[in-house]
Design an enzyme around this catalytic site. Sequence first.
Site, short mmCIF file in Angstrom:
data_model
loop_
_atom_site.label_atom_id
_atom_site.label_comp_id
_atom_site.label_asym_id
_atom_site.label_seq_id
_atom_site.Cartn_x
_atom_site.Cartn_y
_atom_site.Cartn_z
N LYS A 137 0.83 -1.21 0.00
CA LYS A 137 0.00 0.00 0.00
C LYS A 137 0.85 1.25 0.00
CE LYS A 137 -1.65 2.60 3.13
NZ LYS A 137 -2.23 3.14 4.37
N GLU A 178 -3.57 4.26 -3.45
CA GLU A 178 -4.43 5.05 -2.57
C GLU A 178 -4.21 6.55 -2.73
OE1 GLU A 178 -4.00 4.23 1.65
OE2 GLU A 178 -5.57 5.62 2.20
N LYS A 220 -7.71 2.28 -3.84
CA LYS A 220 -8.23 2.62 -2.51
C LYS A 220 -8.52 4.12 -2.49
CE LYS A 220 -7.10 2.46 2.44
NZ LYS A 220 -6.52 1.65 3.50
N GLY A 263 -11.39 7.52 6.12
CA GLY A 263 -11.03 8.94 6.10
C GLY A 263 -11.49 9.81 7.25
C1 5MM Z 1 -4.26 2.94 9.35
O1 5MM Z 1 -3.77 4.22 8.96
C2 5MM Z 1 -2.94 4.19 7.80
C3 5MM Z 1 -1.56 4.60 8.05
O2 5MM Z 1 -1.41 5.89 8.46
P1 5MM Z 1 0.06 6.54 8.71
O3 5MM Z 1 0.95 6.12 7.61
O4 5MM Z 1 -0.26 8.00 8.71
O5 5MM Z 1 0.54 6.07 10.04
C4 5MM Z 1 -3.65 4.93 6.65
O6 5MM Z 1 -2.87 5.06 5.50
C5 5MM Z 1 -4.86 4.12 6.30
O7 5MM Z 1 -4.48 2.88 5.76
C6 5MM Z 1 -5.79 4.76 5.31
O8 5MM Z 1 -5.81 6.16 5.34
C7 5MM Z 1 -7.20 4.28 5.61
O9 5MM Z 1 -7.48 4.48 6.96
P2 5MM Z 1 -8.81 5.22 7.37
O10 5MM Z 1 -8.68 5.41 8.85
O11 5MM Z 1 -8.87 6.49 6.58
O12 5MM Z 1 -9.92 4.25 6.99
#
Ligand code: 5MM
Length: 338
Positions: A137, A178, A220, A263
Site C-alpha cells: 500500500k 491510494e 483505494k 477517512g
Molecule cells: C491505518 O492508517 C494508515 C496509516 O497511516 P500513517 O501512515 O499516517 O501512520 C492509513 O494510511 C490508512 O491505511 C488509510 O488512510 C485508511 O485508513 P482510514 O482510517 O482512513 O480508513
Amino acid sequence: MNEQILNATAKAMVAPGRGILAADESTGTIKKRFDKIGVENTEANRQAYRDMLFTTPGFEQHTSGVILFEETLFQKSLAGVPFPELLASKGVIPGIKVDKGAQPLAGGGLEETITEGLDGLRERLQKYKAAGARFAKWRAVITINEEAPSDYAIHVNAHALARYAALCQEADIVPIVEPEILMDGDNSIEVCEEVTDIVLDAVFAELSAQQVLLEGIVLKPNMVVPGIKCPEQASVQEVAEATLRVLKRRVPIAVPGIAFLSGGQSDELATAHLDSMNKIGGFTWGLTFSYGRALQAAALKAWGGSNVEAGKAAHLHRAKMNGLAALGQWDKSLEKAA
Ligand code: 5MM
C-alpha cells in the site's frame, strides 16, 4: 511480472463479502490512537494490540487481507507465530505499507505534500515478499483548500503512485493505489466530486503511462463526501450516488476492485455508504472496504490496553457489518441488535 498471480491476488483481496483491515499505523500514528485510551506506545503494547485484532475468531470470514506496518510484518504473535504466517493460516492475505509518509512539497506553499519512499523500494519489496507480503500500500494525500489542490501536487503524487505500483508488480506484489483526498476542510460535496474526478483521471493516466497492469491493482479511494466543516452535510444516498458517478467515469473495468478508505467518517456512516453503493450496483469491480479507523475505533476503545475479549467482540462486529455492506446486505437494525 506474473500477470496471473497479480490478478488472482487482486481478485482475492476484493472477494464478495470480504474487505481489508488497514492496521498499518506507523509508530507515530498508533501513538495518537494509544494516547486516547491511555496506553503507552511500546513495542510490546503494539504487538498485544495487533495480536488481539488478528486472533479475533471469525474475523477472517469478512476480512480478505490485512495491511501491516513494517514492524508488525516482522513481529510474532503472543503465541510466537510470525504475524504474516498467522494471517495466512486463516486465509487472510498479509500486506505491507511501503510508503514512508507524506512530506511537505518543495516549493508548494499550499500545505500540500508528496509521499516519499521510492528510493530502495525494489530491494525492500524483496524483503517484504520473503516475509510473506503479497500486496502493498502507498498513500498519496491530497488537500482541498481555497487554492489546493494544485496541478503540481496532483501530478507528482500520481507519478509517484504509478512508480510504486510498477515496482510492486515487477515483484508480483499487488499494489493498493491510494490517492486520498482529505475530508477535513469546509468544502462542499460538489467540490470533493470535482477534485476526486481530476485526481483519479491523473492517477489512471500515470498508471497507463508507466505500464501498470490494471488487472493487478486494487484502488483505494476516498468516498465523495463534503468536508467535515461544511455546514451542508450530505445524505447516505447522495454520497453513494456521487461516489459511484465519479468511479464509473474514471475507473476502467479492467481493475478488479475498489476498497475504500474511511477517512474520518464514523464507523456506522462508513458502513452505510458502502452498503448503499452496493445496493445501487451497476458496476463490475468488487466494491469493498479497506478501513483503518472505521474498523478499529470501537475495538481499540473496548480493548483499552487489557480487555482482550471485549476488543475482539467489537472488532468482529465491525468486520461483520462491513462484510455485509460489501454485499449490499447491511441494515441499521443489525447495529442496534448487536
Ligand atoms: C491505518 O492508517 C494508515 C496509516 O497511516 P500513517 O501512515 O499516517 O501512520 C492509513 O494510511 C490508512 O491505511 C488509510 O488512510 C485508511 O485508513 P482510514 O482510517 O482512513 O480508513
